[in-house]
Structure formats: structure tokens, C-alpha cells
Design a protein around this motif. Structure first.
Motif, PDB file in Angstrom:
ATOM      1  N   GLU A   2      54.122  81.637  90.711  1.00  0.00           N
ATOM      2  CA  GLU A   2      53.074  82.588  90.326  1.00  0.00           C
ATOM      3  C   GLU A   2      53.449  83.986  90.803  1.00  0.00           C
ATOM      4  O   GLU A   2      53.803  84.204  91.963  1.00  0.00           O
ATOM      5  CB  GLU A   2      51.738  82.174  90.930  1.00  0.00           C
ATOM      6  N   ARG A  51      53.527  79.093  81.957  1.00  0.00           N
ATOM      7  CA  ARG A  51      52.639  78.134  82.630  1.00  0.00           C
ATOM      8  C   ARG A  51      51.228  78.179  82.074  1.00  0.00           C
ATOM      9  O   ARG A  51      50.565  77.143  81.925  1.00  0.00           O
ATOM     10  CB  ARG A  51      52.617  78.415  84.137  1.00  0.00           C
ATOM     11  N   SER A  76      54.880  80.760  96.242  1.00  0.00           N
ATOM     12  CA  SER A  76      54.171  79.966  95.228  1.00  0.00           C
ATOM     13  C   SER A  76      55.114  78.921  94.664  1.00  0.00           C
ATOM     14  O   SER A  76      56.149  79.266  94.067  1.00  0.00           O
ATOM     15  CB  SER A  76      53.655  80.851  94.084  1.00  0.00           C
ATOM     16  N   ASP A 100      54.759  82.777  84.662  1.00  0.00           N
ATOM     17  CA  ASP A 100      53.307  82.742  84.453  1.00  0.00           C
ATOM     18  C   ASP A 100      52.951  82.716  82.971  1.00  0.00           C
ATOM     19  O   ASP A 100      51.952  82.095  82.572  1.00  0.00           O
ATOM     20  CB  ASP A 100      52.643  83.974  85.100  1.00  0.00           C
TER      21      ASP A 100
END
Length: 407
Positions: free
Chosen positions: A296, A249, A292, A246
Motif C-alpha cells: 500500500e 489491488r 505494508s 494499489d
């Protein structure tokens, strides 16, 4: 961009060739820097020029270790394995220093740890094959009776390890990280294992003899196991130390889009951080990314394929056959692990072909069993690579002096 990559690649390739040719032993690689030890040539002091764009995680090439916890089986166990399969015995004939020694003395910055789920505790406290060779089955190690992931290569016969549990392994790395808070980001690869010895033997084409052994049956990997694994990683390392998918990203819709378009975090903002990557492909990986597709909320990056939403970390273990793939994917923005040697064969023969291909490949993590030579082989083979400018991805201003300054 492509011209820059090619130019930097050519420069670093020349540097690597010079470093190899100037070494004391033609089976060792020692890069030349202004902070070299007595085993390498000292370069003239130069002014460190900061790059116009900050160095990022994927601008470096770092040394890693393969099955970083592994110890050679004891003499009696090894002799029995050798009788069953000389090839198998040779492939596990290596031992690693402690994780702390690897970090402190050899500059290892990438680890590989195999884990077996043991939610109830005690599943690996007994070594089923040992009575066959006249040794007790019970380990007598109280820590193996406790719940939690255990660290070993293969249950029942190839179980010797520097750290018996995942908590112990990661605790050692965390302690070193606390004492070296500005360290370069570390990569810890995790393989979740679940195969029985008979199943593994069948996969390898080995026919086990009829023996009075009740082989240990590992816990099957499912969603609960993977959630427990994430929890152990966080417990051992601490939330703030972990660089998660995360974090990379950001606001992008996929992890792949983030690394290809925005790039990886800078070295400066990644100091003291640890990344985890799942070695597994197949069902275990599918289960891990099922909640996910872009990971995530997950702790680990996955071994992925270009085009997948979670694609960021790739494994290309053959730096010779995979040379073009490594260079192309590194230039695109993926982080890549390759291996400098196959299990003990290159070191036994003193063959540096694969090692030298790995160093020049553009892979970011160079995984080896021989950051120090094995004196039993007598070939001097080693992979003594300090942090280097990546030959494919580093900006042209990247120098060995600059890398040494940020290590």
C-alpha cells in the motif's frame, strides 16, 4: 478455463514453430503478422475479431532487455578483466542501444535498470580500478557529482552505461511515452545494488589479487534509500503515468487475491502506463514491504513468491527448468519475467534452445541482450519478438493481427 489455456497454448506453439522454421536464419525468431517487415513472411489480410472479454496486460507476451543500460567496458578495462577472469569478461561482453532505440526500433517493452544510491553525490564519479591500467580514476562527468541514484552494473570497473543516472534513464523513457501516448504498458525492473567489488568477487568465488585500489563502498540499502527511490520514480515518470500496486489491488485485501480473482487491468485502460518492479529479493525486498505487506502506497511491485500478500509479479529466469512453473503460475494469474539467454553464452554458440523455450513458456516478458544480433559472434542469434498473444493466458480470440492493432 484450463481447457481454453491448453487449446490456446497449442495454437500459439504451432504458430511459433512455423515462424521459427520460416525465418531467414535459424538463430532468429520473427513472428508472422500482417504488418511484418521485409525480414518476415507477410500473412494474408484478415478481419480483426475483438474478443468477447477485453484483452488484459497478462494476455500478451512482450520483448524485454536485460541490464538495458549496459555498455561493454572499454578495450583496456575489458582486457584487464579478461586477465582476471575470462568467464567474467565473457559475461559482460555486450552493449545495448539507447533506451529510445530499443523502444522505437526493436519493440522492447520491458527494461531492467541497476541503481546505486548516492544521496550526497560524487560517490561514483571516480573509478577506482582505472589507474591500475593507466587510465585516470576521475570520470570528469559533472552529472555524477549530483545527488541521486546512479545507473551502472558494477562500480569501479564495469561502469559504462547509456544513461548515467536513474533520472536520465527514466527521462528518456518518459519522453518516448509522451510521444507515443497510446503505447502498451511498459515494465521497468529496478535492482537496488549495495555490494562492494571485493564482496561481489567473493560471492562469485573469485580471488582478487593484491592491488593498490581503494574500492568504492556503496550506500547500504535502508528505509530511507527505498523511500528516496520511490520519490525518484515518481519525479521522473509523473504520478499519473505509473500503474501502482494499489491500482491493481483495488478493494481486495491482498495484491495476490486481486490478480488471481479479478485479473490485471485491461490493455485499453493501461495504455500509456508504466509499471515498476523490484528485482531484489532478501533484505531489500523485506525492507520495501515492511510498511505494508500488500505494498500500500508503494510505487513498485515486488519479485514475490506465490502465497505472499504482495505476490503478483514473479521471476522465473530459467524457461527450461522452470517451464512447468511458468505455465502453471501464468495460468493462475501472475505476471512473469523469464530470460531467453544466459549472459552471452547462447548468442556466442547460436543456441536457440533456451530462447525457443521462453517464447513457448507463457512468460509475459522475455528478457534478452540480443534483440539485435551481435556481429562479433557471427551466429546470427537474436530474439526479434513483436508483441504476441500469450501462449497460456490469451483468450482464444486473440490474434497477432489484434495484438498488432493495440501495440
Amino acid at each position: 478455463m484450463g481447457t481454453t489455456f491448453r487449446r490456446v497454448g497449442a495454437i500459439i506453439a504451432v504458430m511459433v514453430v512455423v515462424a521459427v522454421s520460416c525465418g531467414d536464419d535459424n538463430a532468429s525468431v520473427t513472428a508472422t503478422t500482417s504488418t511484418s517487415t521485409s525480414t518476415s513472411t507477410t500473412a494474408p489480410t484478415t478481419t480483426i475479431v475483438e474478443p468477447s472479454d477485453p484483452l488484459r496486460i497478462n494476455h500478451l507476451q512482450l520483448l524485454g532487455s536485460h541490464n538495458s543500460y549496459h555498455l561493454r567496458p572499454g578495450p583496456d578495462a575489458y582486457a584487464a578483466i579478461e586477465l582476471l577472469s575470462a568467464e567474467l569478461a565473457e559475461s559482460i561482453d555486450y552493449s545495448h542501444r539507447s533506451l529510445t532505440e530499443q523502444l522505437d526500433e526493436f519493440g522492447v517493452r520491458q527494461f531492467e535498470i541497476d541503481v546505486f544510491a548516492d544521496p550526497a553525490g560524487g560517490l561514483y564519479a571516480s573509478r577506482a580500478a582505472m589507474p591500475v591500467i593507466g587510465l585516470p580514476a576521475e570520470s570528469g562527468l559533472a552529472v555524477l557529482d549530483e545527488p541521486g541514484f546512479k545507473v551502472l552494473h558494477t562500480q569501479d570497473f564495469d561502469f559504462e552505461t547509456n544513461c548515467l543516472t536513474l533520472q536520465l534513464c527514466l527521462g528518456e523513457i518518459a519522453a518516448w511515452s509522451d510521444a507515443n501516448a497510446d503505447h502498451l504498458p511498459l515494465m521497468i525492473m529496478i535492482e537496488v545494488k549495495e555490494e562492494s567489488v571485493p564482496a561481489a568477487a567473493a560471492d562469485a568465488g573469485l580471488e582478487l589479487p593484491e592491488l593498490p585500489i581503494e574500492w568504492t563502498i556503496p550506500v547500504a540499502t535502508d528505509d530511507a534509500v527505498l523511500r528516496a527511490l520511490d520519490a525518484e520514480l515518481i519525479e521522473a515518470m509523473g504520478e499519473q503515468r505509473i500503474l501502482r500496486p494499489d491500482d491493481v489491488r483495488g478493494a481486495r485485501s491482498t495484491l495476490e487475491q486481486a490478480v488471481l480473482e479479478d485479473g490485471w487491468p485491461t490493455l485499453e485502460e493501461s495504455r500509456g502506463k508504466v509499471m515498476f518492479a523490484m528485482v531484489n529479493t532478501g533484505l531489500a525486498r523485506d525492507l520495501y514491504r515492511a510498511p505494508s505487506a500488500v505494498l500500500e502506497g508503494r510505487v513498485m511491485f515486488t519479485t514475490s513468491s506465490p502465497g505472499d500478500p504482495d505476490a503478483a509479479f514473479l521471476r522465473v529466469d530459467d524457461p527450461i527448468g522452470g517451464a512447468d512453473e511458468i505455465a502453471r503460475r501464468a495460468a493462475e494469474g501472475y505476471i512473469i519475467r523469464t530470460r531467453t539467454d544466459s549472459p552471452t553464452a547462447d548468442a556466442r554458440e547460436g543456441d536457440t534452445t533456451r530462447r525457443d523455450a521462453a517464447v513457448g513458456s507463457g512468460a509475459h516478458f522475455l528478457s534478452t541482450d540480443y534483440y539485435a544480433p551481435d556481429p562479433a559472434f557471427g551466429t546470427g542469434y537474436e530474439v526479434a519478438v513483436p508483441p504476441l498473444c500469450n501462449p497460456v493466458t490469451a483468450p482464444v480470440e486473440c490474434t497477432l493481427e489484434l495484438v498488432a492493432a493495440v501495440r
